[in-house]
Design a protein around this motif. Structure first.
Motif, PDB file in Angstrom:
ATOM      1  N   SER A  70       0.811  -1.221   0.000  1.00  7.57           N
ATOM      2  CA  SER A  70       0.000   0.000   0.000  1.00  7.57           C
ATOM      3  C   SER A  70       0.841   1.266   0.000  1.00  7.57           C
ATOM      4  CB  SER A  70      -0.938   0.010   1.215  1.00  7.57           C
ATOM      5  OG  SER A  70      -0.188  -0.024   2.427  1.00  7.57           O
ATOM      6  N   GLU A  71       2.060   1.183   0.509  1.00  7.90           N
ATOM      7  CA  GLU A  71       2.977   2.324   0.515  1.00  7.90           C
ATOM      8  C   GLU A  71       4.213   1.941  -0.297  1.00  7.90           C
ATOM      9  OE1 GLU A  71       5.734   4.655   3.778  1.00  7.90           O
ATOM     10  OE2 GLU A  71       3.749   3.935   4.405  1.00  7.90           O
ATOM     11  N   ARG A  72       4.445   2.613  -1.405  1.00 10.22           N
ATOM     12  CA  ARG A  72       5.507   2.209  -2.327  1.00 10.22           C
ATOM     13  C   ARG A  72       6.690   3.176  -2.321  1.00 10.22           C
ATOM     14  NH1 ARG A  72       2.496  -0.495  -7.617  1.00 10.22           N
ATOM     15  NH2 ARG A  72       1.126  -1.873  -6.398  1.00 10.22           N
ATOM     16  N   VAL A  73       7.803   2.682  -2.825  1.00  6.25           N
ATOM     17  CA  VAL A  73       8.983   3.523  -2.996  1.00  6.25           C
ATOM     18  C   VAL A  73       8.630   4.631  -3.992  1.00  6.25           C
ATOM     19  CG1 VAL A  73      11.383   3.598  -3.774  1.00  6.25           C
ATOM     20  CG2 VAL A  73      10.524   1.579  -2.541  1.00  6.25           C
ATOM     21  N   PRO A  74       8.929   5.899  -3.674  1.00  7.40           N
ATOM     22  CA  PRO A  74       8.614   6.996  -4.607  1.00  7.40           C
ATOM     23  C   PRO A  74       9.216   6.745  -5.992  1.00  7.40           C
ATOM     24  CG  PRO A  74       9.282   7.877  -2.482  1.00  7.40           C
ATOM     25  CD  PRO A  74       9.530   6.387  -2.430  1.00  7.40           C
ATOM     26  N   LEU A  75       8.495   7.123  -7.024  1.00  9.77           N
ATOM     27  CA  LEU A  75       8.919   6.862  -8.398  1.00  9.77           C
ATOM     28  C   LEU A  75      10.290   7.454  -8.705  1.00  9.77           C
ATOM     29  CD1 LEU A  75       5.582   7.407 -10.377  1.00  9.77           C
ATOM     30  CD2 LEU A  75       6.793   5.255 -10.013  1.00  9.77           C
ATOM     31  N   ASN A  76      10.580   8.629  -8.162  1.00 11.50           N
ATOM     32  CA  ASN A  76      11.865   9.260  -8.450  1.00 11.50           C
ATOM     33  C   ASN A  76      13.038   8.538  -7.792  1.00 11.50           C
ATOM     34  OD1 ASN A  76      11.011  10.072  -5.872  1.00 11.50           O
ATOM     35  ND2 ASN A  76      12.227  11.953  -5.945  1.00 11.50           N
ATOM     36  N   GLU A  77      12.747   7.638  -6.845  1.00  8.65           N
ATOM     37  CA  GLU A  77      13.800   6.858  -6.188  1.00  8.65           C
ATOM     38  C   GLU A  77      13.935   5.456  -6.779  1.00  8.65           C
ATOM     39  OE1 GLU A  77      13.287   6.766  -1.972  1.00  8.65           O
ATOM     40  OE2 GLU A  77      12.907   8.936  -1.818  1.00  8.65           O
ATOM     41  N   GLN A  78      12.895   4.993  -7.471  1.00 10.97           N
ATOM     42  CA  GLN A  78      12.895   3.629  -7.982  1.00 10.97           C
ATOM     43  C   GLN A  78      13.977   3.380  -9.035  1.00 10.97           C
ATOM     44  OE1 GLN A  78       9.219   1.840  -9.135  1.00 10.97           O
ATOM     45  NE2 GLN A  78       8.046   2.695  -7.426  1.00 10.97           N
ATOM     46  N   VAL A  79      14.323   4.419  -9.775  1.00 10.11           N
ATOM     47  CA  VAL A  79      15.322   4.264 -10.843  1.00 10.11           C
ATOM     48  C   VAL A  79      16.663   3.784 -10.299  1.00 10.11           C
ATOM     49  CG1 VAL A  79      16.082   6.682 -10.697  1.00 10.11           C
ATOM     50  CG2 VAL A  79      16.376   5.408 -12.823  1.00 10.11           C
ATOM     51  N   ILE A  80      16.947   4.092  -9.043  1.00  9.33           N
ATOM     52  CA  ILE A  80      18.221   3.704  -8.440  1.00  9.33           C
ATOM     53  C   ILE A  80      18.381   2.185  -8.427  1.00  9.33           C
ATOM     54  CG2 ILE A  80      19.575   3.739  -6.307  1.00  9.33           C
ATOM     55  CD1 ILE A  80      18.230   6.413  -5.641  1.00  9.33           C
ATOM     56  N   PHE A  81      17.296   1.478  -8.097  1.00 11.57           N
ATOM     57  CA  PHE A  81      17.379   0.024  -7.945  1.00 11.57           C
ATOM     58  C   PHE A  81      17.608  -0.689  -9.269  1.00 11.57           C
ATOM     59  CE2 PHE A  81      14.850   1.640  -4.394  1.00 11.57           C
ATOM     60  CZ  PHE A  81      15.565   1.117  -3.322  1.00 11.57           C
ATOM     61  N   ARG A  83      19.037   1.025 -12.107  1.00 10.41           N
ATOM     62  CA  ARG A  83      20.290   1.574 -12.647  1.00 10.41           C
ATOM     63  C   ARG A  83      21.519   1.023 -11.938  1.00 10.41           C
ATOM     64  NH1 ARG A  83      20.701   7.481 -11.139  1.00 10.41           N
ATOM     65  NH2 ARG A  83      21.503   6.506  -9.236  1.00 10.41           N
ATOM     66  N   ASP A  84      21.417   0.863 -10.619  1.00 10.80           N
ATOM     67  CA  ASP A  84      22.571   0.456  -9.811  1.00 10.80           C
ATOM     68  C   ASP A  84      22.481  -0.982  -9.326  1.00 10.80           C
ATOM     69  OD1 ASP A  84      23.435   3.057 -10.138  1.00 10.80           O
ATOM     70  OD2 ASP A  84      22.693   3.736  -8.196  1.00 10.80           O
ATOM     71  N   ALA A  85      21.732  -1.801 -10.029  1.00 10.14           N
ATOM     72  CA  ALA A  85      21.561  -3.192  -9.592  1.00 10.14           C
ATOM     73  C   ALA A  85      22.894  -3.921  -9.480  1.00 10.14           C
ATOM     74  CB  ALA A  85      20.633  -3.928 -10.552  1.00 10.14           C
ATOM     75  N   ASP A  86      23.794  -3.683 -10.442  1.00 12.34           N
ATOM     76  CA  ASP A  86      25.090  -4.355 -10.394  1.00 12.34           C
ATOM     77  C   ASP A  86      25.884  -3.949  -9.160  1.00 12.34           C
ATOM     78  OD1 ASP A  86      25.295  -1.769 -11.384  1.00 12.34           O
ATOM     79  OD2 ASP A  86      27.004  -2.236 -12.675  1.00 12.34           O
ATOM     80  N   LYS A  87      25.801  -2.688  -8.784  1.00 11.69           N
ATOM     81  CA  LYS A  87      26.515  -2.206  -7.597  1.00 11.69           C
ATOM     82  C   LYS A  87      25.951  -2.839  -6.330  1.00 11.69           C
ATOM     83  CE  LYS A  87      27.536   2.245  -9.787  1.00 11.69           C
ATOM     84  NZ  LYS A  87      27.310   3.712  -9.734  1.00 11.69           N
ATOM     85  N   MET A  88      24.628  -2.998  -6.297  1.00 15.01           N
ATOM     86  CA  MET A  88      23.987  -3.608  -5.125  1.00 15.01           C
ATOM     87  C   MET A  88      24.463  -5.043  -4.938  1.00 15.01           C
ATOM     88  SD  MET A  88      22.081  -1.054  -4.165  1.00 15.01           S
ATOM     89  CE  MET A  88      21.082   0.336  -4.729  1.00 15.01           C
ATOM     90  N   TRP A  89      24.493  -5.796  -6.043  1.00 13.80           N
ATOM     91  CA  TRP A  89      24.928  -7.189  -5.957  1.00 13.80           C
ATOM     92  C   TRP A  89      26.432  -7.297  -5.714  1.00 13.80           C
ATOM     93  CZ3 TRP A  89      22.033 -11.145  -4.899  1.00 13.80           C
ATOM     94  CH2 TRP A  89      20.675 -11.098  -5.207  1.00 13.80           C
ATOM     95  N   GLU A  90      27.185  -6.329  -6.220  1.00 13.48           N
ATOM     96  CA  GLU A  90      28.621  -6.314  -5.962  1.00 13.48           C
ATOM     97  C   GLU A  90      28.876  -6.174  -4.453  1.00 13.48           C
ATOM     98  OE1 GLU A  90      32.135  -7.056  -7.774  1.00 13.48           O
ATOM     99  OE2 GLU A  90      30.294  -6.647  -8.887  1.00 13.48           O
ATOM    100  N   LYS A  91      28.133  -5.285  -3.817  1.00 10.93           N
ATOM    101  CA  LYS A  91      28.262  -5.104  -2.366  1.00 10.93           C
ATOM    102  C   LYS A  91      27.826  -6.366  -1.626  1.00 10.93           C
ATOM    103  CE  LYS A  91      27.531  -0.084  -2.338  1.00 10.93           C
ATOM    104  NZ  LYS A  91      26.618   1.014  -1.907  1.00 10.93           N
TER     105      LYS A  91
END
Length: 340
Positions: A70-81, A83-91
């Motif tokens: 019911s409460e979602r991540v704001p649209l302007n923040e969603q692009v991070i996940f 765009r930076d998916a490789d960085k997240m998995w690298e960490k």
């Protein structure tokens, strides 16, 4: 169980009635045969197979999912996940190395298609001349594994929890394994493993979402593609394109093997508000993402890529913490699709 308002044992009793009234004493589906026949035995094992849900169970799960979405991540923040998916998995791999996942010893029980047909572990390598009869659809350019008669590709291989059980099993056959991940750290860990063998395996960094990124082998050259808990980490809008592209590397008659999170798995219900990106798609605390499939969605995903359904099952189990006396409902989807 505190996790569910309904009594989970009620589901088992209903299931037993169905089994007794059907032909045979075991479910037709594979995925294990440990069936709870006596409710008093529930804490004797860590896992029970082929769990049937009541309407109350399903409704409870639906409401929990509706609540945490019911409460979602704001649209302007969603692009991070995305765009930076490789960085997240690298960490992720920098932190956990190879200590997070266990080797998937169940692979060949559920996916026997990974074993080359008609080959024993003492099979001698086949000559290039004889291979040409089997590879008339492959360009002659040199590439890793070009002389193999059976080729497996695992996408999203991580640190090799599928790769090394496969290599151990196919040792001595004329099979070859390709494995890729878009985390450089993960591939470094695969290559550093003592069982890594370049005569049987080629690991490489690859982003399966990148349309222009080529694989180090020709189209229509792979006998089996394995994707285990991989597609769920991809944005839903990218999934169809990924499956379409991967399918072009399968030989005619080749098979796509899939296992991933199912709708209403316990891990989906545990998400807090504010972690949902889109319907049934969430971001974890470490920035990695996960989608929860229905088998109908999986069917559409692969048949839209021109593949024929061979198996498409919901794997519903009870996972038991015997020490804490807690019962947890797990759901996965396991599927097999063939290129005709």
């Amino acid at each position: 169980c505190k996790t569910w308002r309904s009594n989970p044992l009620r589901s088992f009793m209903l299931f037993l009635l169905k089994v007794k009234n059907s032909t045979g004493n075991k479910p037709v589906a594979p995925l294990g045969s440990r069936i709870l026949t006596n409710p008093n035995d529930i804490y004797k094992h860590n896992m029970w197979d082929h769990v049937q849900w009541t309407e109350e169970d399903t409704e409870f799960a639906r409401l929990k999912t509706e609540e945490n979405s019911s409460e979602r991540v704001p649209l302007n923040e969603q692009v991070i996940f995305d765009r930076d998916a490789d960085k997240m998995w690298e960490k992720f791999y920098e932190m956990h190395h190879n200590k997070f996942f266990k080797n998937r010893k169940w692979l060949f029980a559920e996916f026997p298609e990974l074993l080359p047909l008609g080959q024993s572990r003492t099979t001698q390598p086949t000559s290039r001349l004889s291979l040409e009869k089997h590879q008339d659809n492959i360009q002659p350019a040199s590439y890793p594994g070009e002389y193999a008669t059976f080729r497996i590709l695992e996408v999203g291989c991580g640190v090799g929890n599928s790769v090394f059980p496969i290599l151990k099993t196919i040792k001595g056959t004329d099979a070859f394994v390709y494995c890729c991940d878009f985390s450089l750290k993960a591939i470094e860990l695969v290559k550093a493993h003592p069982d890594y063998d370049t005569s049987m395996c080629h690991s490489f960094v690859h982003d399966i979402c990148e349309e222009a990124a080529p694989f180090p082998f020709p189209l229509r050259s792979v006998d089996a593609i394995l994707a285990v808990f991989v597609l769920s980490s991809i944005h839903p809008e990218r999934m169809q394109g990924v499956v379409n592209r991967l399918s072009t590397y399968l030989k005619h008659g080749g098979i796509f093997l899939f296992r991933d999170y199912g709708r209403y798995d316990l891990s989906q219900l545990r998400f807090k508000k504010g972690r949902c990106l889109s319907e049934n798609f969430y971001s974890r605390g470490d920035g990695t993402c996960v989608y929860y499939f229905t088998k109908e969605e999986v069917h559409n995903l692969f048949t839209n890529a021109g593949l024929e359904e061979i198996q498409n099952l919901e794997d519903r189990r009870l996972q038991v913490n015997r020490g804490k006396k807690v019962v947890m409902r797990r759901v996965w989807v396991q599927s097999k699709f063939r290129k005709t």
